[in-house]
Design a protein around this motif. Structure first.
Motif, PDB file in Angstrom:
ATOM      1  N   SER A 154      43.575  27.438  59.179  1.00 60.71           N
ATOM      2  CA  SER A 154      42.804  28.413  59.938  1.00 60.71           C
ATOM      3  C   SER A 154      41.330  28.010  59.852  1.00 60.71           C
ATOM      4  O   SER A 154      41.008  26.831  59.911  1.00 60.71           O
ATOM      5  N   SER A 155      40.431  28.956  59.707  1.00 52.97           N
ATOM      6  CA  SER A 155      39.001  28.664  59.635  1.00 52.97           C
ATOM      7  C   SER A 155      38.274  29.864  59.055  1.00 52.97           C
ATOM      8  O   SER A 155      38.719  31.013  59.214  1.00 52.97           O
ATOM      9  N   ALA A 205      37.635  32.867  61.158  1.00 54.96           N
ATOM     10  CA  ALA A 205      38.585  33.976  61.270  1.00 54.96           C
ATOM     11  C   ALA A 205      38.238  35.102  60.304  1.00 54.96           C
ATOM     12  O   ALA A 205      38.769  36.208  60.433  1.00 54.96           O
ATOM     13  N   TYR A 252      37.948  30.475  69.727  1.00 55.34           N
ATOM     14  CA  TYR A 252      38.172  29.807  68.441  1.00 55.34           C
ATOM     15  C   TYR A 252      38.475  30.795  67.316  1.00 55.34           C
ATOM     16  O   TYR A 252      39.545  30.699  66.684  1.00 55.34           O
ATOM     17  N   PRO A 253      37.597  31.779  67.023  1.00 56.12           N
ATOM     18  CA  PRO A 253      37.954  32.715  65.950  1.00 56.12           C
ATOM     19  C   PRO A 253      39.187  33.541  66.273  1.00 56.12           C
ATOM     20  O   PRO A 253      39.949  33.896  65.360  1.00 56.12           O
ATOM     21  N   ALA A 254      39.417  33.847  67.558  1.00 54.71           N
ATOM     22  CA  ALA A 254      40.620  34.609  67.913  1.00 54.71           C
ATOM     23  C   ALA A 254      41.882  33.823  67.581  1.00 54.71           C
ATOM     24  O   ALA A 254      42.841  34.358  67.023  1.00 54.71           O
ATOM     25  N   SER A 255      41.875  32.526  67.916  1.00 54.18           N
ATOM     26  CA  SER A 255      43.052  31.709  67.624  1.00 54.18           C
ATOM     27  C   SER A 255      43.253  31.543  66.127  1.00 54.18           C
ATOM     28  O   SER A 255      44.386  31.613  65.623  1.00 54.18           O
ATOM     29  N   LYS A 256      42.164  31.356  65.392  1.00 51.30           N
ATOM     30  CA  LYS A 256      42.282  31.136  63.952  1.00 51.30           C
ATOM     31  C   LYS A 256      42.625  32.420  63.201  1.00 51.30           C
ATOM     32  O   LYS A 256      43.287  32.379  62.151  1.00 51.30           O
ATOM     33  N   ALA A 257      42.187  33.564  63.706  1.00 51.75           N
ATOM     34  CA  ALA A 257      42.599  34.832  63.105  1.00 51.75           C
ATOM     35  C   ALA A 257      44.087  35.071  63.354  1.00 51.75           C
ATOM     36  O   ALA A 257      44.801  35.589  62.486  1.00 51.75           O
ATOM     37  N   ALA A 299      41.387  28.380  55.064  1.00 49.94           N
ATOM     38  CA  ALA A 299      40.371  28.733  56.061  1.00 49.94           C
ATOM     39  C   ALA A 299      39.067  28.034  55.697  1.00 49.94           C
ATOM     40  O   ALA A 299      38.154  28.645  55.152  1.00 49.94           O
ATOM     41  N   THR A 323      45.510  33.428  51.931  1.00 40.87           N
ATOM     42  CA  THR A 323      44.495  32.663  52.650  1.00 40.87           C
ATOM     43  C   THR A 323      43.460  32.210  51.632  1.00 40.87           C
ATOM     44  O   THR A 323      42.827  33.034  50.972  1.00 40.87           O
TER      45      THR A 323
END
Length: 237
Positions: free
Chosen positions: A130-131, A134, A144-149, A173, A228
């Motif tokens: 993830s990142s 997120a 980007y944050p939506a996909s990683k969340a 993350a 996480t």
């Protein structure tokens, strides 16, 4: 991953002569299914899945808009102005969809294809990348944050379902890591980003890889699932 064996990063790659490479687009469900069918045919088992495929922008043009916006933001802050962004209005349907397809759908496709093999191996480990984006609110294109969340929700749900099969599912993350993707950004922006962290440097790829190995190993990561872990230099605590 043999039971009770402790891995190191070197051990994880010591048998590179037996590695097979299967180029594919993880957003293509049929291609992912075919890839895991080949793994089954040629290797006969699966113990570990690391979901690390991802993109930060859907096209070179979209990435350039991010670069330009970051440069302007740094200049604004130097001049004492509050940076302003317009990512919401500038993002198209196709751009949002493409990043979600790679970063989130791709992880679902690979997990779905890997699980039957992992069950047949009587357990194993999945690590999803993830990142920190997120976890912390930052002004970047929303895809980007939506996909990683989404990856974090996927991780927790899969962990709950697969625990009875002795399959552990965790996420990492990362924050700022010294990769070619990071180096696409202007150096002055990278230095600004690093300056916002409590540990003022980029992480090395090895540091992130060692965390993946830790989570995949039965001895070190055997009691972790649904977690996480965020190696981010203190930008988010």
């Amino acid at each position: 991953m043999s039971e009770g064996a402790t891995m190191s990063l070197e051990r994880a790659f010591e048998n590179q002569e037996s590695v097979i490479t299967i180029p594919l687009d993880v957003s293509d469900s049929a291609a992912v299914t075919a890839a895991f069918e080949r793994v089954d045919r040629e290797l006969g088992r699966l113990d570990i899945l690391v979901n690390s495929a991802g993109i930060n922008a859907p096209t070179p043009e979209a990435n350039q808009r991010i670069v330009d916006a970051n440069l302007k933001a740094v200049d604004d802050m130097r001049k004492g102005r509050t940076p302003r962004f317009d990512y919401l209005e500038d993002t198209t349907d196709d751009e949002f969809r493409r990043v979600m397809e790679v970063n989130l759908f791709g992880q679902f496709y690979t997990i779905r294809s890997a699980v039957p093999l992992l069950k047949r191996s009587s357990g194993g480990a999945i690590v999803n990348v993830s990142s920190v984006a997120a976890l912390a609110g930052v002004a970047i294109p929303l895809y980007y944050p939506a996909s990683k969340a989404g990856v974090l929700g996927l991780t927790r749900a899969a962990a709950a379902e697969l625990a009875p099969y002795d399959i552990r599912v965790n996420a990492i993350a990362p924050g700022s890591v010294d990769t070619p993707l990071m180096r696409q950004q202007p150096d002055e922006f990278v230095q600004f980003l690093v300056g916002t962290q409590r540990i003022p440097r980029l992480a090395t790829p090895r540091e992130v890889a060692e965390m993946v190995v830790f989570l995949c190993d039965d001895e070190t990561g055997g009691f972790y699932t649904g977690q996480t872990i965020s190696p981010n230099g203190g930008i988010h605590m």
